[in-house]
Design a protein around this motif. Structure first.
Motif, mmCIF file in Angstrom:
data_model
loop_
_atom_site.group_PDB
_atom_site.id
_atom_site.type_symbol
_atom_site.label_atom_id
_atom_site.label_comp_id
_atom_site.label_asym_id
_atom_site.label_seq_id
_atom_site.Cartn_x
_atom_site.Cartn_y
_atom_site.Cartn_z
ATOM 1 N N GLN A 123 0.819 -1.215 0.000
ATOM 2 C CA GLN A 123 0.000 0.000 0.000
ATOM 3 C C GLN A 123 0.855 1.269 0.000
ATOM 4 N N TRP A 124 2.087 1.153 0.473
ATOM 5 C CA TRP A 124 2.976 2.323 0.500
ATOM 6 C C TRP A 124 3.328 2.805 -0.901
ATOM 7 N N LEU A 125 3.219 1.937 -1.898
ATOM 8 C CA LEU A 125 3.593 2.346 -3.262
ATOM 9 C C LEU A 125 2.495 3.141 -3.956
ATOM 10 N N CYS A 126 1.334 3.248 -3.325
ATOM 11 C CA CYS A 126 0.219 3.932 -3.974
ATOM 12 C C CYS A 126 0.186 5.423 -3.669
ATOM 13 N N HIS A 127 1.212 5.924 -3.019
ATOM 14 C CA HIS A 127 1.191 7.320 -2.595
ATOM 15 C C HIS A 127 2.335 8.133 -3.185
ATOM 16 N N ILE A 128 2.157 9.433 -3.109
ATOM 17 C CA ILE A 128 3.135 10.343 -3.706
ATOM 18 C C ILE A 128 3.878 11.072 -2.597
ATOM 19 N N TYR A 129 5.167 10.837 -2.500
ATOM 20 C CA TYR A 129 5.967 11.508 -1.470
ATOM 21 C C TYR A 129 6.990 12.471 -2.048
ATOM 22 N N LYS A 130 7.166 12.391 -3.364
ATOM 23 C CA LYS A 130 8.110 13.293 -4.031
ATOM 24 C C LYS A 130 7.477 13.719 -5.345
ATOM 25 N N ASN A 131 7.942 14.848 -5.878
ATOM 26 C CA ASN A 131 7.407 15.333 -7.152
ATOM 27 C C ASN A 131 7.477 14.273 -8.235
ATOM 28 N N GLU A 132 8.542 13.489 -8.199
ATOM 29 C CA GLU A 132 8.775 12.516 -9.266
ATOM 30 C C GLU A 132 7.876 11.288 -9.140
ATOM 31 N N HIS A 133 7.215 11.127 -8.002
ATOM 32 C CA HIS A 133 6.456 9.900 -7.780
ATOM 33 C C HIS A 133 5.175 9.827 -8.589
ATOM 34 N N VAL A 134 5.065 8.818 -9.433
ATOM 35 C CA VAL A 134 3.823 8.492 -10.104
ATOM 36 C C VAL A 134 3.527 7.045 -9.711
ATOM 37 N N PRO A 135 2.550 6.851 -8.785
ATOM 38 C CA PRO A 135 2.334 5.507 -8.239
ATOM 39 C C PRO A 135 2.259 4.416 -9.295
ATOM 40 N N LYS A 136 1.525 4.704 -10.359
ATOM 41 C CA LYS A 136 1.365 3.689 -11.389
ATOM 42 C C LYS A 136 2.723 3.296 -11.973
ATOM 43 N N ARG A 137 3.560 4.295 -12.185
ATOM 44 C CA ARG A 137 4.872 4.031 -12.765
ATOM 45 C C ARG A 137 5.769 3.274 -11.776
ATOM 46 N N ARG A 138 5.682 3.670 -10.510
ATOM 47 C CA ARG A 138 6.507 3.000 -9.491
ATOM 48 C C ARG A 138 6.089 1.543 -9.321
ATOM 49 N N LEU A 139 4.767 1.327 -9.327
ATOM 50 C CA LEU A 139 4.288 -0.052 -9.215
ATOM 51 C C LEU A 139 4.771 -0.880 -10.389
ATOM 52 N N ARG A 140 4.708 -0.276 -11.566
ATOM 53 C CA ARG A 140 5.120 -1.011 -12.754
ATOM 54 C C ARG A 140 6.602 -1.326 -12.752
ATOM 55 N N LYS A 141 7.355 -0.338 -12.370
ATOM 56 C CA LYS A 141 8.812 -0.516 -12.288
ATOM 57 C C LYS A 141 9.122 -1.659 -11.313
ATOM 58 N N PHE A 142 8.428 -1.634 -10.191
ATOM 59 C CA PHE A 142 8.638 -2.663 -9.172
ATOM 60 C C PHE A 142 8.254 -4.053 -9.684
ATOM 61 N N PHE A 143 7.032 -4.190 -10.190
ATOM 62 C CA PHE A 143 6.568 -5.506 -10.623
ATOM 63 C C PHE A 143 7.404 -6.045 -11.794
#
Ligand SMILES: C[S@@+](CC[C@H](N)C(=O)[O-])C[C@H]1O[C@@H](n2cnc3c(N)ncnc32)[C@H](O)[C@@H]1O
Lengths: 279, 125
Positions: A123-143
């Motif tokens: 659930q922590w990946l679904c949030h934005i903590y920095k300007n660069e954060h795009v949850p969808k992109r981070r999730l994809r990068k991770f998976f």
């Protein structure tokens, strides 16, 4: 104040020294982590009696990892919180530890792991903590990186705390897009306290249908046992439209839903000027 | 950080991932420790197919370890004595303080208290 820590601070701040100390002292928290980890390991359905190399995603203080050791496995843990990891070192866990943001993608060679578990992290990946954060992109990068570093057909099980159905959808869609098959297991779906979500993924197309607990007749009702993920239709690239038009609103809502935000449902009134009720 | 982990990891900087020149990471060790660990021949044998032997020889050179064969010996999986040595090298040796360095972009990943810090800046992703 929000009851969800994700809303308050980024994980590397929330899981500071104080929170890490709780994982050392609170027998309740320790028991809960251990229990969820055991369930995640059970859902991995690894071959009996074969010592495996596993990844613990969001390994924290190593409580989940210790359960892996207990089962005779070797593990590597990644986590973004230094304080949590140092706690793990102080406890003398058997696993090797790396400090890393999983939203940046994992950094292991292809086919490294026989499986992965993750307890209360996704659930922590679904949030934005920095300007660069795009949850969808981070999730994809991770998976994507997880898919690559699992050996073919290996599985990954995530216990997590979804906030909204949209968040589940966001996470599941990202996993699918990266080639995973599998689905969501909901244990004790009708119990407010015992209800637990497990995303069970397979890096390949093996038949993998773990079963949920507590969905028997007494618990029947909403009893979602196992929902297989549906392929999503590929979305075509769209241009930005004129602000305020129905098209523009629809696109904006879709994008917000994609980020897991709660969005008003669409209706025939969407984007229409509403008549004043009393003259 | 243990050498098994080192053998399995790469530089995570975006450009290096794309170029595929991100392996093996160089090891700069300031402090090492050896701790005994239960030996499972089955586990070490299972890892053989996953290891990159060039990563092992490179690590051995960085740490000035001697006696590591240039190539994985034939029949390694059934050679208990060899597996035991490998176990000791991969799972008992640990870098406590030091760093890993990418052979391509020279990015340094510090190791402190045995924990390697792989956190990237956003512009490195
Ligand atoms: C509930 S704790 C898990 C505890 C752990 N299973 C244990 O046994 O101690 C959640 C963990 O997820 C980690 N985490 C959250 N977001 C992360 C991210 N983007 N990358 C890596 N770890 C993350 C947190 O630092 C925290 O340690």
């Amino acid at each position: 104040m929000s009851s969800r820590p994700e809303h308050v601070n980024p994980p590397e701040i929330f899981y500071g020294e104080d929170e890490a100390a709780k994982y050392r002292k609170s027998s309740r928290m320790i028991a809960v982590q251990a229990q969820m980890s055991q369930r995640a390991i059970e859902l991995l359905m690894l071959p009996q009696g074969e010592p495996a190399l596993l990844l613990d995603i969001g390994a924290g203080t190593g409580l989940s990892g210790s359960e892996l050791t207990e089962e005779g496995h070797t593990w590597i843990g990644v986590d973004i919180s230094r304080a949590m990891l140092e706690q793990a070192v102080d406890r003398g866990v058997e696993g090797d530890l790396a400090e890393a943001d999983i939203g940046h993608g994992l950094f292991f060679r292809p086919g490294t792991f026989d499986g992965a578990i993750s307890v209360s992290v996704l659930q922590w990946l679904c949030h934005i903590y920095k300007n660069e954060h795009v949850p969808k992109r981070r999730l994809r990068k991770f998976f994507q990186s997880l898919f690559n570093c699992l050996s073919p057909g290996a599985r990954a099980v995530f216990q997590f705390y979804p906030e909204t159905p949209a968040q589940i959808e966001l996470i599941v869609a990202a996993a699918m897009e990266c080639g995973f098959s599998g689905g969501l297991v909901v244990d004790y779906p009708n119990s407010k306290k015992a209800k637990k979500y497990f995303l069970c993924l397979s890096a390949g197309v093996s038949a993998y249908k773990p079963e949920a607990l507590g969905t028997g007749p007494r618990n029947a009702g909403e009893g979602v046992k196992y929902t297989e993920m549906k392929r999503r239709e590929a979305r075509t690239k769209k241009r930005r439209g004129i602000k305020g038009t129905r098209e523009w609103i629809d696109r904006k809502k879709t994008s917000q839903r994609n980020r897991g935000l709660e969005v008003r449902r669409d209706s025939k009134y969407t984007g229409r000027r509403r008549r004043r009720a009393f003259g | 950080m243990r050498l098994l982990t080192h053998n399995l990891m790469t530089c995570n900087v975006g450009a290096c991932q794309t170029a595929g020149t991100n392996y093996p990471l160089r090891i700069v060790a300031e402090e090492m420790q050896q701790s005994e660990r239960e030996f499972s021949p089955a586990f070490v044998a299972r890892m053989l197919a996953r290891l990159d032997w060039s990563g092992i020889t490179a690590a051995a050179e960085d740490l000035s370890f001697e006696g590591i064969p240039a190539e994985m010996p034939e029949g390694a999986a059934d050679d208990d004595e060899f597996l035991r040595k490998l176990h000791s090298l991969l799972l008992e040796m640990e870098v406590v303080t030091g760093s890993l360095v990418c052979p391509h972009c020279e990015r340094k990943y510090p190791i402190d208290k045995t924990i390697v810090n792989m956190v990237l800046r956003e512009d490195e992703v």
